[in-house]
Design a protein around this motif. Structure first.
Motif, PDB file in Angstrom:
ATOM      1  N   MET A   1      10.052  17.153   2.654  1.00 13.24           N
ATOM      2  CA  MET A   1      10.391  16.329   3.822  1.00 13.24           C
ATOM      3  C   MET A   1      11.905  16.134   3.907  1.00 13.24           C
ATOM      4  N   ARG A   2      12.425  16.105   5.093  1.00 12.03           N
ATOM      5  CA  ARG A   2      13.850  15.923   5.277  1.00 12.03           C
ATOM      6  C   ARG A   2      14.112  14.865   6.337  1.00 12.03           C
ATOM      7  N   GLY A   3      15.366  14.354   6.291  1.00 12.47           N
ATOM      8  CA  GLY A   3      15.845  13.482   7.347  1.00 12.47           C
ATOM      9  C   GLY A   3      14.915  12.337   7.658  1.00 12.47           C
ATOM     10  N   ASN A   4      14.548  12.231   8.938  1.00 14.89           N
ATOM     11  CA  ASN A   4      13.753  11.106   9.394  1.00 14.89           C
ATOM     12  C   ASN A   4      12.359  11.089   8.796  1.00 14.89           C
ATOM     13  N   GLU A   5      11.810  12.261   8.431  1.00 18.35           N
ATOM     14  CA  GLU A   5      10.495  12.311   7.805  1.00 18.35           C
ATOM     15  C   GLU A   5      10.497  11.577   6.476  1.00 18.35           C
ATOM     16  N   VAL A   6      11.574  11.749   5.716  1.00 13.65           N
ATOM     17  CA  VAL A   6      11.699  11.037   4.446  1.00 13.65           C
ATOM     18  C   VAL A   6      11.768   9.538   4.694  1.00 13.65           C
ATOM     19  N   ASN A   7      12.559   9.132   5.677  1.00 14.65           N
ATOM     20  CA  ASN A   7      12.679   7.709   5.986  1.00 14.65           C
ATOM     21  C   ASN A   7      11.342   7.108   6.387  1.00 14.65           C
ATOM     22  N   LEU A   8      10.587   7.808   7.213  1.00 11.53           N
ATOM     23  CA  LEU A   8       9.293   7.290   7.647  1.00 11.53           C
ATOM     24  C   LEU A   8       8.330   7.173   6.473  1.00 11.53           C
ATOM     25  N   HIS A   9       8.400   8.125   5.561  1.00 11.16           N
ATOM     26  CA  HIS A   9       7.546   8.047   4.369  1.00 11.16           C
ATOM     27  C   HIS A   9       7.944   6.856   3.500  1.00 11.16           C
ATOM     28  N   LYS A  10       9.234   6.679   3.290  1.00 14.53           N
ATOM     29  CA  LYS A  10       9.709   5.572   2.454  1.00 14.53           C
ATOM     30  C   LYS A  10       9.421   4.220   3.091  1.00 14.53           C
ATOM     31  N   ALA A  11       9.291   4.180   4.421  1.00 16.76           N
ATOM     32  CA  ALA A  11       9.059   2.914   5.113  1.00 16.76           C
ATOM     33  C   ALA A  11       7.631   2.407   4.956  1.00 16.76           C
ATOM     34  N   LEU A  12       6.727   3.250   4.469  1.00 17.93           N
ATOM     35  CA  LEU A  12       5.344   2.814   4.289  1.00 17.93           C
ATOM     36  C   LEU A  12       5.264   1.754   3.198  1.00 17.93           C
ATOM     37  N   THR A  13       4.562   0.671   3.486  1.00 16.83           N
ATOM     38  CA  THR A  13       4.379  -0.380   2.471  1.00 16.83           C
ATOM     39  C   THR A  13       2.926  -0.675   2.175  1.00 16.83           C
ATOM     40  N   GLY A  14       2.004  -0.193   3.002  1.00 17.31           N
ATOM     41  CA  GLY A  14       0.589  -0.476   2.798  1.00 17.31           C
ATOM     42  C   GLY A  14      -0.156   0.741   2.274  1.00 17.31           C
ATOM     43  N   PHE A  15      -0.964   0.559   1.216  1.00 16.19           N
ATOM     44  CA  PHE A  15      -1.656   1.679   0.577  1.00 16.19           C
ATOM     45  C   PHE A  15      -3.060   1.271   0.141  1.00 16.19           C
ATOM     46  N   HIS A  16      -3.911   2.274  -0.035  1.00 19.07           N
ATOM     47  CA  HIS A  16      -5.210   2.126  -0.683  1.00 19.07           C
ATOM     48  C   HIS A  16      -5.275   3.131  -1.828  1.00 19.07           C
ATOM     49  N   ASP A  17      -5.819   2.723  -2.960  1.00 15.97           N
ATOM     50  CA  ASP A  17      -6.115   3.646  -4.042  1.00 15.97           C
ATOM     51  C   ASP A  17      -7.423   3.216  -4.690  1.00 15.97           C
ATOM     52  N   GLU A  18      -7.689   3.722  -5.901  1.00  9.96           N
ATOM     53  CA  GLU A  18      -8.961   3.404  -6.537  1.00  9.96           C
ATOM     54  C   GLU A  18      -9.111   1.924  -6.872  1.00  9.96           C
ATOM     55  N   THR A  19      -7.983   1.187  -6.902  1.00  8.85           N
ATOM     56  CA  THR A  19      -8.051  -0.249  -7.189  1.00  8.85           C
ATOM     57  C   THR A  19      -8.236  -1.078  -5.930  1.00  8.85           C
ATOM     58  N   GLY A  20      -8.071  -0.450  -4.756  1.00 10.64           N
ATOM     59  CA  GLY A  20      -8.199  -1.185  -3.510  1.00 10.64           C
ATOM     60  C   GLY A  20      -6.889  -1.225  -2.739  1.00 10.64           C
ATOM     61  N   GLN A  21      -6.776  -2.193  -1.842  1.00 13.56           N
ATOM     62  CA  GLN A  21      -5.610  -2.298  -0.969  1.00 13.56           C
ATOM     63  C   GLN A  21      -4.461  -2.974  -1.701  1.00 13.56           C
ATOM     64  N   TRP A  22      -3.229  -2.495  -1.447  1.00 14.81           N
ATOM     65  CA  TRP A  22      -2.040  -3.131  -2.005  1.00 14.81           C
ATOM     66  C   TRP A  22      -0.836  -2.792  -1.134  1.00 14.81           C
ATOM     67  N   TYR A  23       0.239  -3.568  -1.306  1.00 16.65           N
ATOM     68  CA  TYR A  23       1.446  -3.414  -0.509  1.00 16.65           C
ATOM     69  C   TYR A  23       2.668  -3.333  -1.407  1.00 16.65           C
ATOM     70  N   VAL A  24       3.642  -2.551  -0.968  1.00 13.04           N
ATOM     71  CA  VAL A  24       4.943  -2.482  -1.635  1.00 13.04           C
ATOM     72  C   VAL A  24       5.845  -3.553  -1.023  1.00 13.04           C
ATOM     73  N   LEU A  25       6.644  -4.227  -1.844  1.00 11.31           N
ATOM     74  CA  LEU A  25       7.623  -5.157  -1.297  1.00 11.31           C
ATOM     75  C   LEU A  25       8.682  -4.391  -0.523  1.00 11.31           C
ATOM     76  N   ASP A  26       9.168  -4.973   0.571  1.00 16.44           N
ATOM     77  CA  ASP A  26      10.208  -4.287   1.331  1.00 16.44           C
ATOM     78  C   ASP A  26      11.541  -4.384   0.601  1.00 16.44           C
ATOM     79  N   ASN A  27      12.543  -3.717   1.145  1.00 14.48           N
ATOM     80  CA  ASN A  27      13.811  -3.583   0.429  1.00 14.48           C
ATOM     81  C   ASN A  27      14.534  -4.904   0.224  1.00 14.48           C
TER      82      ASN A  27
END
Length: 446
Positions: A1-27
């Motif tokens: 990923m380059r440029g704005n694609e990287v930024n959009l990926h890094k901007a994600l804060t909400g996720f699901h995994d095997e443990t359930g829903q969780w969020y990353v703290l913003d910058n």
């Protein structure tokens, strides 16, 4: 990923995994767990006084619905190996009884603690948010939706807010949140190639003993909005620039009255003014998205008269809100978290350096701050039931006295929050407003 694609990926804060829903703290929020405690709680507060005693059952029903609509706020802090993260708060949120000392006796690091709370007393409904979650804009959006649902439950509003209604801040509470509401807008608008801003020298701090534990003094000045706007226009500045200049002028008098040995060799006065970055960049985020600019004065050059302070504050703040200068701040704040070497440092080491960084790039650089939330707007169907709004700054044991400002229905509410025993700064600030011919009504909680 380059440029704005990287930024959009890094901007994600909400996720699901095997443990359930969780969020990353913003910058901006990522540093708060390391520097918060039961006194310096990181809690700012936005409240509304309504036209009836609060019906607690109706407010509880409204909170239940809003908590489901804002799941990225109904969270608690968890420690990982390398980073803090946010998990959904599983227990039902309860409306709490309000206290005469707001934003105190609350620790975001305590296991099972939701990072915001709703409090009520008499005719007042208050939301206290950790800056780990959001800024004033996000907090106000939540309170507006809470009020709308409360009035609907009480039968005072016929229709709940919907996207595209008279107020875009009112959401349809039965719809799932848009992921853009909890994006990290700092990462989204990061520009990699910008150099770091110049180093800023340390600032003067008021020398005062601290109030007893869990005491937080609030002194509010209520000023007719038309009067103070006319005064700002007379000086050719914005309302925020005018208030920053009054704060700086008051600090000047404090500095001059402080014995030299208590100044700790610091001659620089600095007033921090948070800037809502949503005015510069397109984003729907309800998480943090603000930076600060500074109005400063070097006391080694001697005392300045008030008109000169106003003019200097105006030009300093306009200069610092230049688009590229703002982008440079974002670049500095975000770049470290993108480095692999930083990401792989264990959390307990990050905590140690976070405290040093918060001091070196934050509280040590400013003497206090003035945060202007602006004018609150509501649909008339809601607004006729609200008598006033208040906005209170988060308490700090380092910069003990700061101010937060909001306007509603023709009045400006200037709230000083302080952990200092001294009332000198507040007294000088409101004395200056009165000397300019403004009508000021003073209120205090102690």
């Amino acid at each position: 990923m380059r440029g704005n694609e990287v930024n959009l990926h890094k901007a994600l804060t909400g996720f699901h995994d095997e443990t359930g829903q969780w969020y990353v703290l913003d910058n901006a929020g990522v540093i708060m767990p390391a520097v918060s405690n039961q006194v310096s709680t990181s809690l700012f507060r936005i409240s509304a006084r309504i036209d009836e005693p609060v019906h607690l059952a109706a407010l509880q029903t409204a909170l239940d619905r809003c908590a489901r609509r804002f799941p990225y706020f109904a969270v608690e802090l968890r420690r990982g190996l390398f980073w803090y993260y946010l998990e959904p708060h599983e227990r039902a949120l309860r409306v709490e009884s309000d206290s005469v000392h707001p934003s105190q006796d609350f620790n975001i690091n305590r296991r099972g603690t939701c990072l915001f709370r709703v409090r009520a007393r008499g005719r007042q409904i208050a939301c206290e948010f950790s800056h780990a979650l959001s800024d004033g804009t996000g907090g106000l959006r939540f309170l507006k939706n809470l009020l709308a649902e409360y009035f609907r439950v009480r039968g005072l509003m016929d229709v709940e807010g919907t996207p595209g209604s008279a107020d875009p801040d009112l959401y349809a509470l039965d719809e799932a949140p848009d992921p853009r509401e909890y994006e990290d807008a700092y990462h989204k608008h990061f520009v990699e190639e910008y150099p770091k801003p110049s180093r800023i020298p340390r600032a003067f701090h008021i020398a005062s003993q601290q109030l007893p534990r869990f005491h937080y003094r609030i002194i509010c000045g209520v000023v007719p909005l038309a009067e103070i706007l006319a005064m700002a226009r007379r000086y050719g500045v914005s309302l925020t620039e005018f208030l920053a200049a009054v704060f700086l002028d008051s600090l000047q008098d404090v500095w001059l009255e402080t014995p030299p040995r208590q100044r700790r060799g610091r001659s620089r006065l600095a007033v921090e003014v948070p800037v809502n970055m949503r005015k510069f960049y397109p984003t729907e985020t309800n998480r943090n998205f603000s930076l600060f600019v500074l109005a400063t004065q070097d006391m080694r050059l001697g005392r300045r008269e008030f008109p000169e302070i106003v003019s200097r504050a105006h030009h300093q703040l306009r200069f610092e809100t230049d688009g590229r200068t703002i982008a440079q701040q974002i670049s500095r704040n975000v770049s470290g978290s993108r480095k692999l070497a930083v990401r792989l440092v264990p959390l307990f080491i990050k905590d140690f350096f976070a405290k040093l960084l918060f001091s070196a790039l934050g509280e040590d650089l400013v003497s206090g701050f003035v945060s202007n939330l602006g004018e609150v707007r509501l649909p008339e169907e809601m607004g006729r039931h609200v008598e006033r709004f208040d906005f209170l700054p988060a308490p700090s044991t380092y910069n003990k006295t700061s101010a937060a400002v909001v306007s509603w229905r023709g009045f400006l509410y200037i709230n000083f929050g302080s952990l200092a025993r001294s009332r000198q700064l507040e007294r000088l600030f409101f004395r200056r407003l009165c000397s300019l011919g403004l009508s000021v009504k003073i209120e205090s909680n102690m």
